[in-house]
Design a protein around this motif. Structure first.
Motif, short mmCIF file in Angstrom:
data_model
loop_
_atom_site.label_atom_id
_atom_site.label_comp_id
_atom_site.label_asym_id
_atom_site.label_seq_id
_atom_site.Cartn_x
_atom_site.Cartn_y
_atom_site.Cartn_z
N VAL A 133 0.80 -1.24 0.00
CA VAL A 133 0.00 0.00 0.00
C VAL A 133 0.84 1.29 0.00
CG1 VAL A 133 -2.10 -1.04 0.96
CG2 VAL A 133 -0.47 -0.09 2.55
N GLN A 134 1.95 1.26 -0.75
CA GLN A 134 2.81 2.46 -0.68
C GLN A 134 2.17 3.67 -1.36
OE1 GLN A 134 6.64 1.26 -2.13
NE2 GLN A 134 5.97 0.95 -4.23
N LEU A 135 1.33 3.45 -2.37
CA LEU A 135 0.64 4.59 -2.99
C LEU A 135 -0.36 5.19 -2.01
CD1 LEU A 135 0.03 3.11 -6.58
CD2 LEU A 135 1.71 4.86 -5.93
N LEU A 136 -1.08 4.32 -1.30
CA LEU A 136 -2.06 4.81 -0.31
C LEU A 136 -1.35 5.60 0.79
CD1 LEU A 136 -3.83 2.64 -1.77
CD2 LEU A 136 -4.83 2.13 0.44
N LEU A 137 -0.21 5.09 1.22
CA LEU A 137 0.51 5.76 2.31
C LEU A 137 1.12 7.09 1.84
CD1 LEU A 137 2.19 2.66 3.98
CD2 LEU A 137 0.55 4.21 5.06
N ALA A 138 1.62 7.12 0.59
CA ALA A 138 2.23 8.36 0.08
C ALA A 138 1.17 9.46 -0.05
CB ALA A 138 2.90 8.10 -1.26
N ALA A 139 0.00 9.11 -0.58
CA ALA A 139 -1.07 10.10 -0.72
C ALA A 139 -1.52 10.58 0.66
CB ALA A 139 -2.25 9.49 -1.48
N THR A 140 -1.60 9.66 1.61
CA THR A 140 -2.03 10.02 2.96
C THR A 140 -1.03 10.97 3.61
OG1 THR A 140 -3.10 7.87 3.15
CG2 THR A 140 -2.70 9.05 5.20
N ALA A 141 0.26 10.67 3.45
CA ALA A 141 1.29 11.53 4.05
C ALA A 141 1.20 12.93 3.45
CB ALA A 141 2.67 10.93 3.83
N THR A 142 0.98 13.01 2.13
CA THR A 142 0.90 14.32 1.47
C THR A 142 -0.24 15.15 2.08
OG1 THR A 142 1.74 13.38 -0.56
CG2 THR A 142 0.53 15.46 -0.78
N VAL A 143 -1.40 14.53 2.23
CA VAL A 143 -2.56 15.29 2.72
C VAL A 143 -2.40 15.60 4.22
CG1 VAL A 143 -5.06 15.25 3.03
CG2 VAL A 143 -4.05 14.36 0.91
N LEU A 144 -1.91 14.63 4.99
CA LEU A 144 -1.74 14.90 6.44
C LEU A 144 -0.71 16.02 6.67
CD1 LEU A 144 -1.83 11.35 8.09
CD2 LEU A 144 -3.64 13.07 8.03
N LYS A 145 0.34 16.05 5.84
CA LYS A 145 1.34 17.14 5.98
C LYS A 145 0.72 18.48 5.62
CE LYS A 145 4.66 15.18 3.60
NZ LYS A 145 5.90 14.98 2.85
N LYS A 146 -0.08 18.48 4.54
CA LYS A 146 -0.74 19.73 4.12
C LYS A 146 -1.59 20.31 5.25
CE LYS A 146 -4.52 21.20 1.28
NZ LYS A 146 -5.55 20.82 0.32
N TYR A 147 -2.29 19.43 5.99
CA TYR A 147 -3.16 19.89 7.07
C TYR A 147 -2.42 20.05 8.40
CZ TYR A 147 -7.49 19.49 4.41
OH TYR A 147 -8.50 19.67 3.49
N GLY A 148 -1.11 19.73 8.41
CA GLY A 148 -0.32 19.87 9.64
C GLY A 148 -0.48 18.71 10.61
N TYR A 149 -0.98 17.56 10.14
CA TYR A 149 -1.17 16.41 11.03
C TYR A 149 -0.04 15.38 10.91
CZ TYR A 149 -5.83 18.28 11.67
OH TYR A 149 -6.88 19.11 11.97
#
Ligand code: BEZ
Length: 251
Positions: A133-149
């Protein structure tokens, strides 16, 4: 983690449906005593029994074990930690499907399995391998970083070893590895686009611990948008699973 066993059976049946082919690694012989490590709701435990074995299922989740007992009251299911369990009577084989990526103490698992097996007994199964699930994790990291989480990309809560890494552990634990393979198995999610948020809700809640419930739908929606070019094909949505399969014999 607290499991929703009903939702698991209803919307994530692919876990044990794919697991049926993992059973081929086990080659059950009638009369064998087999342990199903991470039995979930018990469907594969039942298949093992139908192949003629005497079987016990263990799972760390009381919710899963309760559902397994309801599904198959004729079988034995016990709540137990996969990295620290013991039985008085040894097994001919230990089977495991889609469980070991939840347990970071891989050495504890291997030690417990070794102790639970007869000499010459086999440990066979499948779980998420390196890059799962590296694509799922990469997209999640991108969005969580954008929101500061999230501070960085390091958000993977699971254990996904390479074949070499896991085989080395098995050998160090006293096993002879007779088969090990790592392969891509794109996994179809139910309910189209909604399936992606449902997957995260079912399996990834620990990643979103810091996200307020009111913001979570928006966060999951943005993650899904990012995944659309890679994980949607003709209206069907997939998780980029990578599996590690192995057979190891207790020496
Ligand atoms: C898997 O089966 O690969 C998996 C399931 C839930 C979370 C992470 C991985």
């Amino acid at each position: 983690m607290k499991w929703n066993a009903e939702l698991y059976d209803d919307k994530h049946a692919f876990v044990f449906q794919y697991g049926e082919s993992v059973l081929e690694l086990l080659v059950v012989k009638a009369g064998e005593r087999i342990l199903d490590l991470g039995c979930g709701t018990g469907h594969l435990t039942k298949k093992i029994q139908q192949q003629g074995a005497e079987v016990i299922g263990i799972d760390a989740s009381p919710e899963m074990v309760a559902q397994a007992k309801e599904n198959y009251p004729e079988l034995d299911f016990i709540v137990a930690n996969g990295a620290d369990f013991s039985f008085d009577e040894p097994f001919d084989a230990v089977f495991t499907n889609a469980t070991l990526h939840w347990i970071h103490d891989a050495d504890g698992v291997i030690k417990s399995v070794y102790k639970a097996l007869k000499p010459g007994g086999r440990f066979a199964g499948e779980f998420g391998g390196k890059g799962n699930v590296q694509l799922l994790l990469a997209a999640t990291a991108t969005v969580l970083k954008k929101y500061g989480y999230a501070k960085d990309n390091n958000i993977n809560p699971w254990y996904y070893p390479s074949t070499a890494e896991y085989a080395t552990k098995l050998e160090a634990g006293g096993f002879r590895v007779t088969f090990a393979t790592h392969f891509d198995r794109s996994t179809l999610l139910q309910d189209g686009r909604d399936g992606m948020a449902k997957w995260f809700n079912m399996f990834g809640s620990s990643i979103f611990k810091g996200v307020p419930a009111t913001e979570l739908p928006q966060v999951l929606n943005e993650i899904t948008d990012l995944l659309q070019p890679t994980n949607e094909v003709d209206g069907q949505w997939y998780a980029d699973y990578k599996r590690l399969r192995f057979i190891a014999i207790k020496e």
